[in-house]
Scaffold this motif. Structure first.
Motif, PDB file in Angstrom:
ATOM      1  N   GLY A 238       0.809  -1.204   0.000  1.00  9.68           N
ATOM      2  CA  GLY A 238       0.000   0.000   0.000  1.00  9.68           C
ATOM      3  C   GLY A 238       0.844   1.257   0.000  1.00  9.68           C
ATOM      4  O   GLY A 238       2.046   1.221   0.260  1.00  9.68           O
ATOM      5  N   VAL A 239       0.183   2.352  -0.310  1.00  7.43           N
ATOM      6  CA  VAL A 239       0.823   3.672  -0.314  1.00  7.43           C
ATOM      7  C   VAL A 239      -0.094   4.624   0.437  1.00  7.43           C
ATOM      8  O   VAL A 239      -1.301   4.687   0.161  1.00  7.43           O
ATOM      9  N   MET A 240       0.476   5.353   1.375  1.00  2.00           N
ATOM     10  CA  MET A 240      -0.271   6.353   2.141  1.00  2.00           C
ATOM     11  C   MET A 240       0.232   7.734   1.739  1.00  2.00           C
ATOM     12  O   MET A 240       1.415   8.037   1.873  1.00  2.00           O
ATOM     13  N   VAL A 241      -0.679   8.557   1.240  1.00  2.57           N
ATOM     14  CA  VAL A 241      -0.327   9.894   0.758  1.00  2.57           C
ATOM     15  C   VAL A 241      -0.859  10.922   1.752  1.00  2.57           C
ATOM     16  O   VAL A 241      -2.014  10.834   2.186  1.00  2.57           O
ATOM     17  N   GLY A 242      -0.018  11.898   2.074  1.00  7.56           N
ATOM     18  CA  GLY A 242      -0.409  12.913   3.037  1.00  7.56           C
ATOM     19  C   GLY A 242      -0.707  14.254   2.402  1.00  7.56           C
ATOM     20  O   GLY A 242      -1.757  14.475   1.813  1.00  7.56           O
ATOM     21  N   ARG A 243       0.266  15.162   2.488  1.00  3.50           N
ATOM     22  CA  ARG A 243       0.018  16.551   2.088  1.00  3.50           C
ATOM     23  C   ARG A 243      -0.389  16.698   0.626  1.00  3.50           C
ATOM     24  O   ARG A 243      -1.215  17.553   0.288  1.00  3.50           O
TER      25      ARG A 243
END
Length: 345
Positions: A238-243
């Protein structure tokens, strides 16, 4: 508030699939209004709440912090805390409120979080984290996950991170999101901790090799769907994207269902704005203020003709007394007119 029996609530397999792309928990940003908007842009990405502290829920009775719309699912509650008993109670409240996942914050470096003995400082006490995970796992029947750093201060991440992961896996954690930077608890502000410590993506890939059965999402510095796809093709789960997902939500989320999840067609920010209007009207009718919602919509047209005017119209107009959905409608019409002019050239 969403109820546990809500038919939209996702099962465990749905949440695991949704974790292929998630929007990170971000204080002051990923509130329920932000999540409602993001769900209009992607049907499948996993959304996270802002961090809610276990003491606020258990001792302070602040259960209003658990309010969310049924449309937000799949949605995860991030908890902050370090007491296993209290975290178990808070996790149970979250599960009863209908959340699909409970996430433990082991990554936030702020002074306020450190003073509460949770967040990134917990990287120094993996045994306590394991106890917390075990207690929460025993209290709820939904996934309990962890978001962490690769280490803090003078720790050696090559030694610290594998030990940390081994302990939480033994406690029953099957999914983890790793912010691929050290956290410097002394000398750097929370903002600086998001940029200055260098990213170490190869270490996260090595953790996947060490723990092949652990679902690992990478977080930190990811600014495009191209990057997200590369990480997934490279073997991460998985990939978690923030800003980037907050400031440029259309770029990250509008194509996510097709590119990351292989289903559906791309959403558009224009349609999302139109779909927000009834939600805005309901919020205002309940006594809310327009800017509480529109502050999350400022980046919808980032990089597009008229983006500056859109931001100005919303940021300046939404705080005025009596501001309503017609302000948003007018700003959208100006964006659409500019798009038509560009096509005609």
């Amino acid at each position: 508030m969403a109820e546990q029996e809500n038919p939209i609530k996702k099962g465990k397999s749905d949440v695991v699939r949704a974790a292929r792309l998630s929007v990170a928990p971000m204080m002051d940003w990923t509130d329920r209004h932000c999540r409602y908007l993001h769900r209009l842009l992607s049907r499948h990405a996993l959304l996270y709440t802002e961090m809610v502290t276990a003491p606020a829920l258990v001792r302070g009775g602040a259960v209003h912090l658990l309010e969310h719309d049924v449309s937000e699912h799949p949605v995860a509650l991030q908890l902050g805390g370090s007491d296993p008993v209290e975290l178990a109670q808070a996790a149970r409240l979250g599960a009863d409120a209908g959340y699909d996942e409970i996430n433990l914050n082991c990554g936030c470096p702020s002074d306020r979080v450190q003073s509460g003995t949770f967040g990134a400082v917990l990287m120094k006490d993996p045994a306590r984290v394991a106890d917390c995970v075990a207690a929460m796992r025993a209290a709820v029947d939904i996934d309990v996950t962890v978001k962490c750093r690769i280490g803090v201060d003078d720790q050696d991440p090559e030694e610290v991170l594998p030990d940390f992961l081994a302990r939480i896996v033994a406690a029953g954690c099957t999914r983890v999101s790793i912010h691929a930077r050290m956290a410097w608890l002394q000398g750097l502000s929370p903002k600086e901790n998001r940029d200055i410590p260098p990213l170490n993506y190869p270490l996260v890939h090595r953790m996947k090799a060490y723990f092949p059965n652990l679902h690992i999402s990478v977080n930190g510095g990811i600014g495009s769907l191209d990057q997200a796809e590369a990480f997934l093709k490279g073997g991460l789960d998985g990939v978690m994207v923030g800003r980037a997902a907050y400031h440029n939500p259309a770029d990250i989320l509008c194509g996510a269902d097709r590119r990351i999840f292989g289903t559906g067609t791309d959403a558009t920010p224009e349609q999302a704005v139109r779909d927000m209007l009834p939600y805005i009207e309901a919020h205002l009718s309940a006594g809310g203020r327009l800017h509480q919602i529109t502050r999350h919509m400022l980046g919808l047209f980032a990089g597009r003709p008229g983006a500056r005017g859109w931001r100005r119209a919303l940021s300046e107009g939404a705080v005025k007394p009596g501001a309503g959905p017609e302000l948003v409608q007018t700003a959208l019409e100006e964006i659409e007119a500019l798009a038509q002019q560009a096509q005609a050239v």
